[in-house]
Scaffold this active site. Sequence first.
Site, PDB file in Angstrom:
ATOM      1  N   SER A  16      -6.530   1.987  -1.642  1.00 47.94           N
ATOM      2  CA  SER A  16      -6.346   1.005  -2.712  1.00 47.94           C
ATOM      3  C   SER A  16      -7.689   0.354  -3.011  1.00 47.94           C
ATOM      4  O   SER A  16      -8.356  -0.127  -2.097  1.00 47.94           O
ATOM      5  CB  SER A  16      -5.341  -0.056  -2.262  1.00 47.94           C
ATOM      6  OG  SER A  16      -5.308  -1.125  -3.171  1.00 47.94           O
ATOM      7  N   SER A 249      -9.151  -5.113  10.103  1.00 49.66           N
ATOM      8  CA  SER A 249      -8.540  -5.008   8.785  1.00 49.66           C
ATOM      9  C   SER A 249      -9.534  -5.527   7.764  1.00 49.66           C
ATOM     10  O   SER A 249     -10.562  -6.105   8.105  1.00 49.66           O
ATOM     11  CB  SER A 249      -7.251  -5.839   8.711  1.00 49.66           C
ATOM     12  OG  SER A 249      -7.553  -7.214   8.764  1.00 49.66           O
ATOM     13  N   LYS A 250      -9.197  -5.310   6.485  1.00 51.01           N
ATOM     14  CA  LYS A 250     -10.062  -5.813   5.418  1.00 51.01           C
ATOM     15  C   LYS A 250     -10.224  -7.333   5.524  1.00 51.01           C
ATOM     16  O   LYS A 250     -11.253  -7.886   5.185  1.00 51.01           O
ATOM     17  CB  LYS A 250      -9.479  -5.459   4.050  1.00 51.01           C
ATOM     18  CG  LYS A 250      -9.588  -3.987   3.689  1.00 51.01           C
ATOM     19  CD  LYS A 250      -9.044  -3.755   2.286  1.00 51.01           C
ATOM     20  CE  LYS A 250      -9.078  -2.282   1.898  1.00 51.01           C
ATOM     21  NZ  LYS A 250      -8.568  -2.050   0.554  1.00 51.01           N
ATOM     22  N   ARG A 251      -9.169  -7.982   5.997  1.00 50.43           N
ATOM     23  CA  ARG A 251      -9.184  -9.444   6.029  1.00 50.43           C
ATOM     24  C   ARG A 251      -9.694  -9.996   7.356  1.00 50.43           C
ATOM     25  O   ARG A 251      -9.886 -11.190   7.482  1.00 50.43           O
ATOM     26  CB  ARG A 251      -7.767  -9.990   5.751  1.00 50.43           C
ATOM     27  CG  ARG A 251      -7.240  -9.633   4.368  1.00 50.43           C
ATOM     28  CD  ARG A 251      -5.798 -10.087   4.188  1.00 50.43           C
ATOM     29  NE  ARG A 251      -5.292  -9.742   2.870  1.00 50.43           N
ATOM     30  CZ  ARG A 251      -4.789  -8.570   2.542  1.00 50.43           C
ATOM     31  NH1 ARG A 251      -4.745  -7.611   3.449  1.00 50.43           N
ATOM     32  NH2 ARG A 251      -4.346  -8.332   1.327  1.00 50.43           N
TER      33      ARG A 251
END
Length: 467
Positions: A16, A249-251
Amino acid sequence: MNDLSKKPVRTRIAPSPTGFLHLGTARTALYSWAYARHHGGQFVLRIEDTDVARSTQDSVEQILAAMKWLGLEYDEGPIYQMQRLDRYQAVIDQMIAAGTAYRCYCSPEELETMKAAQDARGEKRRYDGTWRPEPGKVLPPVPEGVKPVVRFKNPVDGDVSWDDLVKGTITINNREIDDLIILRPDGVPTYNFAVVVDDWDMGITHVFRGDEHINNTPWQINIFRALGAELPAFGHLPIILGDDGLKLSKRRGAVSVTAYEDDGYLPEGMLNYLARLGWSHGDDELFSREQMVSWFDGSHLSKSPAQWDPAKLEWVNSQYIKQADDARLAALVQGQLAKRGIEASVERLTPMCTLFKDRCATTVALADWLAMYFAPVNPSAEDLSTHVTEAVKPAIGALADKFATVEWNKVAIQAAIKDVIAAHGLKMPQLAIPVRVLACGRAQTPSVDAVLELFDKNMLIERLRSI
């Protein structure tokens, strides 16, 4: 599960573009690519850009750049979901006509009231089926001016089971899942619907992905079945944990793949390290892309989370730095030095890389060493006071004078150092170490004659005479 053994293998990676390509997705891409290559199949890149509010072109470009750097070449793509809206709508229309999907006119406020009532009763939150058509059921009147969502009519009984390529058999009861939204009011599909139509249309036979998708899989299997489509095989990979034991994670703490390129890692080192985060081939720690392809048959995938270990990555990369072609390293170091405002030719840098690469884990570390040949050095006060003493300064001056008169090669440099040592009654370290400090800005280097040979002669003499 359908028999896929006679079908050409087709795998995919479907990031994504709501941020960078992170390490977990890169590992999934590697496994998907290697599995397809092992079986002589095809690997597809799909960009899942239906999160319109958060998707960006910058993220798309970063994903493409990361895939290119890693050398994970794809046979089809990139395919963009937002360019397939007509196809999703056509499938939605077919499902509504077949009775496997229906329009729901519940407002957000009604859904919140529904959830609050379920919370109050201690029930699991789920859509209560207000607009779900059933034989003999009278639906509410359609409200004016409300754009509906479309929901999938999920089976209410039975189990969903699949033989996961990583986890083994997984079974989830249909009562654990509800009628999820598959089309938003704006005509954009949701993830669980779009991914099924895409995998169906693209003939995907094997889906590797993170195990956070396990809970999505029953919905997807039920949608596949509602469409009369053949199921792919699913393999859900355990998460990668950071060195703090929490999920990357991305966060949370994850770093983009391209950041590792910027930090001086080689793609073959990164691929080798990523491959071992959840897969093994005996005790082999280091292996080529070609070896991985020959070995990666989908077995030996770990069921347990992997731990990201920066020190192990450095070690793996250092092995590839040692093996790398020196001219290739020189070009990479040239780029690293350019970021520091230092211009250097590949021709000059190549023999320097030959000499120093065994000491370095990254091309950034190589650039840290080689900058001394092009930019001023700043020895520490401690090194200067410890090694460049008044007693040795006359010998350093004599060496500078001798260097001015000799041919500039390692043999002549070594002979000049030996002559000065003999004339001043010194031992090799008593002269070599202060020369290193003045020339290189540090007390420890490879063999001093080999290091000095690579300097511009006049620059070196100037540094020795600066005391």
